[in-house]
Design an enzyme around this catalytic site. Structure first.
Site, PDB file in Angstrom:
ATOM      1  CG  HIS A 168      26.621 -10.726 -11.100  1.00 52.44           C
ATOM      2  ND1 HIS A 168      25.761  -9.970 -11.876  1.00 52.44           N
ATOM      3  CD2 HIS A 168      26.927 -11.811 -11.848  1.00 52.44           C
ATOM      4  CE1 HIS A 168      25.557 -10.594 -13.033  1.00 52.44           C
ATOM      5  NE2 HIS A 168      26.261 -11.702 -13.048  1.00 52.44           N
ATOM      6  CD  GLU A 184      26.031 -13.645 -16.269  1.00 52.99           C
ATOM      7  OE1 GLU A 184      25.414 -13.874 -17.327  1.00 52.99           O
ATOM      8  OE2 GLU A 184      25.508 -13.080 -15.291  1.00 52.99           O
ATOM      9  CG  ASP A 215      23.397  -9.983  -9.032  1.00 49.47           C
ATOM     10  OD1 ASP A 215      24.037  -9.234  -9.795  1.00 49.47           O
ATOM     11  OD2 ASP A 215      23.189 -11.185  -9.280  1.00 49.47           O
TER      12      ASP A 215
HETATM   13  C1  ACM Z   1      23.518 -16.908 -14.136  1.00 52.21           C
HETATM   14  O1  ACM Z   1      22.438 -17.080 -14.683  1.00 52.21           O
HETATM   15  N1  ACM Z   1      24.245 -15.838 -14.399  1.00 52.21           N
HETATM   16  C2  ACM Z   1      24.048 -17.856 -13.185  1.00 52.21           C
END
Ligand code: ACM
Ligand code: ZN
Length: 767
Positions: free
Chosen positions: A273, A337, A200
């Site tokens: 991410h 995201e 991440d």
């Molecule tokens: C997430 O909670 N962004 C998968």
């Protein structure tokens, strides 16, 4: 007894678990009050008899054909620590383990029979036998130095094939011994999938030999944010933080998990991410950097460049090293995201859109995921992605992990794709489990144990045919606010046990009161395992309702057996001599109500408290032009004038949310009165799509027809709760009109740009 911490084991994790289980059982059964036993998750069918099976040192066990010796080794580790002796293998034994898939037809299922003379576990398969033994462990009873099991006939199998727990090791890193301990606990509660979130923005945690800078740079960050990400300004600890698992360590963990019938699904995040990876290999980002491993939580615009071939080469090379470590059929590639800001401005990404005849950046995301899926399919693997992989079209064989809600999962099943339900609202265990102000810092909203437990993955929108694509359910543990093992334990236990029961137990066998009863039996075990489990579930909860004559009524509740609530209204600490709570409390004055629940003379948990602000608007009639939406009080107005302010937990039931719509509320005071202050609270969390209004106005009127504006505000600075308190030149008025113009569409560059903003308000204040 050794002090054992869930996440840092000195010796073999299993041995320690076993010895602690032993101690648990000693204590459990020495305590005459805790006689009843139960199994979590609740089995499919349980019958109890009066028979008792007695273990002796000559009790032996037979392993039917093909039974994995690990079953006996694991059981003996538990058993010996309890009894002081081991069960030996003997063909003519009184305990028999067998596999018989004709007798037990359901995968992972088992039958457990206990009579006075015999114990028999028949599994459909190895996993079934293993789970039968996990249940037997929970039923062992020690009293007067003797180990016994009450007679029983259990027929059991899981509701869902996929029973998952996720753990984020990027935001905070948990060592291998901690992960093994974690796996032991998953196995004990019959969870069979561990979703290991390995990469991440804040840290890359898996060794990739071809890219040494992932270890040298991406695995570390310069410092870490202190407090909540919504705090402003951000503060930092100034300490370098990080770590990663070597490939040897990963292999050991995977083997350890497999022996316990747990499949590990690794997650390598893309295309978003990705900041930690970009910090080491900046050429993989659209601008070329420089980038830094993130030091705070959130969503970052810098993602892998989708127009750069080297991005795909890099990710394929990474996967080439990841795949041999994980036999899992499924590989998680993230997909959530991913802001499109950088792609929009990147010549390479734009060229790719042109060359591939894509419509926009959403289709570029779909191209990215589809291309990686193809690569993995060619290696014999299937992908799982978060529900944003639906954007711009779903890759052909993808499984959708539905987290933003249940809609993603439902949409996937309608396209005949598999889905796993893990909706944020119900099963994000990094959220608050209690509304008490002393609760430890946590991620998002309020998700008490009861809410997790009552989550039903097969929603009504799914027809019989589509429901079969829901492969199971998972709870997620994002570790932003779980900096230490102790904090992680407090967040995850006991809510993880509720997840286990959603995943395993037949819907018709679920009962929250019964679960609580078994959970209370489980407390000594959790304590002796030195798990810092929360006990918030029997603490006081409340409901503020409207009485028949529109007075504010505070209702207090506790599930504590035999619990009696005592309370005070003057901020003093409640005790047995305070007022006894009976039906409800009518609130007539500003101040703090405190309460505590007692079983006899013993107080359970923390002191409850709630502040009330009683002003001229309390309980008055409110008319709303637009209705609030979602879980934010549609169809009711009393909460705007109930004297309770919405807290930082946006789903505490107090907030009124308008999705794209304006707020227009009129309060009728019932008579013309002198007014010198008007107020409202506004919740501003851009990362939760909650935006301040473009314009807020207060108007007053004596007749409800002609209004005069008395206040306007366009700037709202505070992140979090904006408390607007407008002191005005005193006027005589009966009606107050409050208008808030919604931000409208979330602007570019912001979280979920292009979506409708939520305008979140609570409590209309008139003085
Ligand atoms: C997430 O909670 N962004 C998968
Ligand atoms: Zn690019």
């Amino acid at each position: 007894m050794p002090m054992i911490n869930l996440f840092y084991f000195r010796k073999s994790a299993l041995k320690t678990l076993c010895s602690t289980l032993c101690c648990w059982m000693l204590i459990n059964y020495a305590n005459a009050q805790i006689k009843e036993q139960g199994i979590i998750p609740q089995p499919f069918k349980v019958e109890k008899t009066k028979a008792v099976f007695n273990f002796t040192p000559s009790t032996s066990i037979s392993l039917g054909e093909g039974i994995d010796i690990n079953n006996l080794i694991f059981f003996n580790q538990y058993f010996q620590s309890l009894s002081g002796y081991q069960l030996k293998v003997n063909k003519k034994a009184t305990i028999n383990l067998n596999i018989d898939s004709t007798k037990v037809t359901q995968p992972e299922g088992y039958i457990l029979w206990v009579t006075a003379k015999q114990i028999s576990i028949t599994g459909h398969d190895q996993a079934g036998v293993f789970y039968g033994l996990q249940s037997l462990v929970q039923l062992l009873h020690k009293a007067n130095g003797k180990i016994t099991v009450q007679g029983t006939a259990i027929e059991d199998h899981p509701r869902f094939a996929y029973r998952g727990m996720h753990l984020d090791v990027s935001r905070h890193f948990f060592k291998v011994e901690a992960i093994k301990k974690w796996i032991d606990l998953l196995a004990l509660y019959k969870i069979n999938t561990f979703h290991w979130h390995l990469t991440d923005d804040q840290g890359w945690r898996i060794e990739i030999k071809k890219y040494p800078l992932l270890q040298g740079i991406s695995a570390y960050r310069d410092e870490t944010i202190i407090g909540h990400k919504k705090d402003s300004p951000h503060r930092f600890d100034g300490k370098r933080y990080g770590g990663y698992y070597t490939q040897e360590e990963v292999k050991a963990v995977v083997k350890y998990a497999m022996e316990r019938h747990i499949n590990i699904i690794p997650e390598i995040e893309m295309p978003g991410h990705a900041l930690a990876a970009l910090a080491a290999y900046p050429q993989l980002g659209c601008t070329g950097g420089p980038y830094k491993t993130a030091t705070y939580w959130g969503i970052f615009d810098d993602v892998y460049c989708a127009g750069n071939e080297e991005t795909f080469t890099f990710l394929q090379n990474v996967l080439d090293e990841v795949l041999p470590l994980f036999p899992s059929k499924y590989i998680h590639i993230g997909g959530d995201e991913c802001p499109k800001t950088k792609w929009k401005a990147c010549p390479k990404c734009q060229q790719r859109i042109k060359d591939e005849h894509l419509k926009d950046e959403h289709e570029l995301q779909s191209y990215f995921i589809g291309r990686m899926e193809k690569y993995l399919n060619n290696k014999g693997r299937q992908i799982i992605g978060w529900d944003e992989i639906l954007e711009g079209g779903l890759a052909p064989g993808a499984t959708v992990m539905s987290w933003t809600g249940e809609e993603g999962g439902i949409a996937a099943t309608k396209q005949h794709h598999n889905a796993i339900m893990t909706p944020e609202k119900y099963v994000y265990l990094d959220y608050y489990q209690s509304l008490y102000p002393s609760e430890q810092l946590a991620g998002g909203g309020y998700t008490p144990l009861s809410k997790v437990y009552n989550y039903e993955p097969i929603t009504q929108e799914l027809s019989g045919d589509e429901a079969k694509y829901i492969k199971g359910v998972q709870a997620n543990a994002w570790s932003e606010y779980m900096a230490s093992p102790t904090q992680a334990e407090r967040q995850l236990f006991p809510r993880m046990l509720a997840l286990a029961e959603i995943a395993w137990t037949a819907k018709e066998n679920k009962s929250y009161p019964n679960f609580l009863k078994r959970l209370r039996y489980e407390q000594p075990l959790l304590k002796i395992l030195n798990i810092n489990a929360a006990n918030t579930f029997d603490e006081i909860t409340d409901q503020v309702t409207e009485s028949a004559d529109r007075q504010v009524q505070l209702n207090l509740m506790s599930t504590l057996p035999g619990g009696q609530i005592y309370y005070t209204t003057n901020s003093t600490v409640p005790g047995l001599k305070s007022k006894k709570y009976n039906k409800y409390i009518i609130v007539t004055a500003s101040g703090k109500i405190k309460a505590a629940v007692f079983n006899g003379a013993k107080q359970y948990g923390r002191v409850y408290e709630k502040s009330f602000d009683v002003d001229k608007a309390i309980g008055k009639n409110v008319t709303l032009t637009n209705q609030p939406q979602g879980g934010y009080n549609p169809g009711n107005t009393f909460g705007l004038v109930n004297g309770v302010f919405g807290s930082k937990l946006y789903n505490d039931g107090q907030w009124y949310g308008f999705n794209g719509d304006d707020l227009e509320a009129v309060v009728d005071l019932g008579s013309v009165q002198k007014i010198s202050q008007l107020g409202i609270n506004i919740l501003k969390y851009h990362w939760q799509k909650m935006w301040e209004p473009q314009l807020l106005t207060f108007e007053t009127s004596a007749d409800g027809k002609t209004y005069t504006e008395v206040y306007r505000q366009t700037a709202f600075n505070d992140n979090g709760i904006n408390e607007v308190r407008a002191n005005i030149t005193p006027v005589q008025a009966r009606y107050i009109k409050v208008k808030g113009i919604n931000k409208g569409i979330i602007p570019p560059g912001e979280y979920i740009a292009g979506a409708k903003a939520w305008l979140m308000v609570d409590e209309l204040i008139v003085n």
